[in-house]
Scaffold this active site. Structure first.
Site, PDB file in Angstrom:
ATOM      1  N   GLY A  67      11.636  -2.274 -11.000  1.00  0.00           N
ATOM      2  CA  GLY A  67      11.241  -2.448  -9.610  1.00  0.00           C
ATOM      3  C   GLY A  67       9.932  -3.191  -9.445  1.00  0.00           C
ATOM      4  N   ALA A  92      12.883   4.763  -6.942  1.00  0.00           N
ATOM      5  CA  ALA A  92      13.133   5.195  -5.563  1.00  0.00           C
ATOM      6  C   ALA A  92      14.238   4.346  -4.956  1.00  0.00           C
ATOM      7  CB  ALA A  92      11.869   5.071  -4.720  1.00  0.00           C
ATOM      8  N   THR A 140      14.855   2.342  -1.781  1.00  0.00           N
ATOM      9  CA  THR A 140      13.940   1.795  -0.776  1.00  0.00           C
ATOM     10  C   THR A 140      14.628   0.952   0.298  1.00  0.00           C
ATOM     11  OG1 THR A 140      13.475  -0.110  -2.210  1.00  0.00           O
ATOM     12  CG2 THR A 140      12.003   1.796  -2.386  1.00  0.00           C
ATOM     13  N   ASP A 160       4.017   6.019   3.808  1.00  0.00           N
ATOM     14  CA  ASP A 160       3.460   6.340   5.122  1.00  0.00           C
ATOM     15  C   ASP A 160       4.517   6.896   6.057  1.00  0.00           C
ATOM     16  OD1 ASP A 160       4.627   3.727   5.011  1.00  0.00           O
ATOM     17  OD2 ASP A 160       3.766   3.267   6.959  1.00  0.00           O
ATOM     18  N   TYR A 200      14.610   7.642   5.082  1.00  0.00           N
ATOM     19  CA  TYR A 200      13.786   7.319   3.923  1.00  0.00           C
ATOM     20  C   TYR A 200      12.537   8.203   3.890  1.00  0.00           C
ATOM     21  CZ  TYR A 200      10.647   4.704   0.851  1.00  0.00           C
ATOM     22  OH  TYR A 200       9.755   4.348  -0.144  1.00  0.00           O
ATOM     23  N   TRP A 219       3.686  -0.970   3.250  1.00  0.00           N
ATOM     24  CA  TRP A 219       3.725  -2.430   3.371  1.00  0.00           C
ATOM     25  C   TRP A 219       3.487  -3.100   2.008  1.00  0.00           C
ATOM     26  CZ3 TRP A 219       1.253  -4.626   8.464  1.00  0.00           C
ATOM     27  CH2 TRP A 219       1.699  -3.874   9.565  1.00  0.00           C
TER      28      TRP A 219
END
Length: 279
Positions: free
Chosen positions: A10, A60, A62, A103, A127, A152
């Protein structure tokens, strides 16, 4: 110390590998073909054989929008169940867990004021919900852990907003970008350095937050990315780009400056990244 990086293929996993290579530090990087984190028996076998002492858990799911529909089952399996399995293995084999979160565990509905690590959670998409379940599993099962929330994210290895903007600019002279979502961009290099900093400096175990310093909208981020390109960037509202998953209007998180780590400003980090990919 034996180091394991999950999600080795990743965006962050590759950045961590690059950083550790620079430092001459040995590690094992495992992706799903080597270590399926959703298979408890295989995880236990891997840990029993390799005995990792530090686990950078970067694996993960994503695909945020797909997690609301066709990817919901996989999202739950990887981010919630898989993280719990990894947490239990770290507990059993006395490994330090470094878990990367998001976040999106917060509701993102504020208009000002940084989200502190202990602020109330309220994920508004699948998520974020499953990443919070992952956090809770780490806290429940691990004695030694760092939970690091970020946002981000962009970097050299992988698909991200910076590459998207640069590619679109090749064939368009005008781009529209949402201006009513505020947050903090994160270069994977900064994130990788922070993760290893926590471990190397023996910072107190717990929950931390890492992005580059400062804040901006996606529109302002895009303007900075394309400032040297011959393309017009136009601000628009999120209503013009509806998504399956809720996107927080405001997700500025407190940065863990109390650790002594220096967080570069997002503009400086972006400039360094752009220089690297242009070389």
């Amino acid at each position: 110390m034996k180091i394991l990086i999950t999600g080795g293929n990743g965006q962050l996993g590759q950045e961590l590998q690059h950083l550790l290579d620079e430092r001459g530090i040995a590690y094992d990087a495992a992706d799903v073909d080597v270590l399926d984190i959703t298979d408890e028996a295989k995880v236990d076998t891997y840990f029993a054989k390799n005995r990792p002492e530090i686990v950078y858990h970067c694996a993960a799911y994503t695909a945020v929008d797909k997690a609301e529909g066709e990817g919901k089952k996989v999202n739950e399996l990887v981010n919630a169940v898989g993280s719990e399995i990894m947490a239990k293995a770290c507990k059993k084999y006395d490994a330090l867990m470094v878990y990367v979160s998001t976040d999106y565990v917060f509701d993102g509905l504020r208009t000002e004021g940084e989200y502190m690590p202990d602020d109330p959670k309220g994920p508004r998409n699948e998520y974020g919900r499953t990443k919070l379940l992952g956090e809770q599993a780490i806290e429940k099962y691990c004695d030694k852990y760092y939970i690091v929330r970020t946002a981000w994210v962009y970097g050299k290895w992988g698909h991200n907003f910076v590459y998207t903007m640069l590619n679109l600019a090749k064939n368009h002279d005008r781009l529209t970008v949402v201006s009513d979502q505020i947050g903090r961009p994160t270069w994977t290099r900064t994130l990788a350095e922070f993760l290893t900093y926590l471990v190397d400096k023996n910072i107190e175990y717990g929950i931390y937050q890492c992005s580059n310093d400062g804040q901006c909208s996606w529109y302002e981020f895009a303007k900075e990315i394309l400032k040297d390109k011959d393309v017009e960037v136009v601000p628009v509202s999120s209503d013009e780009y509806p998504t399956a998953a809720f996107r927080p209007p405001y997700s500025v998180m407190h940065l863990a400056k109390e650790t002594g780590f220096e967080f570069p400003m997002w503009q400086d980090a972006l400039a360094e990244f752009m220089k690297q990919i242009e070389e």
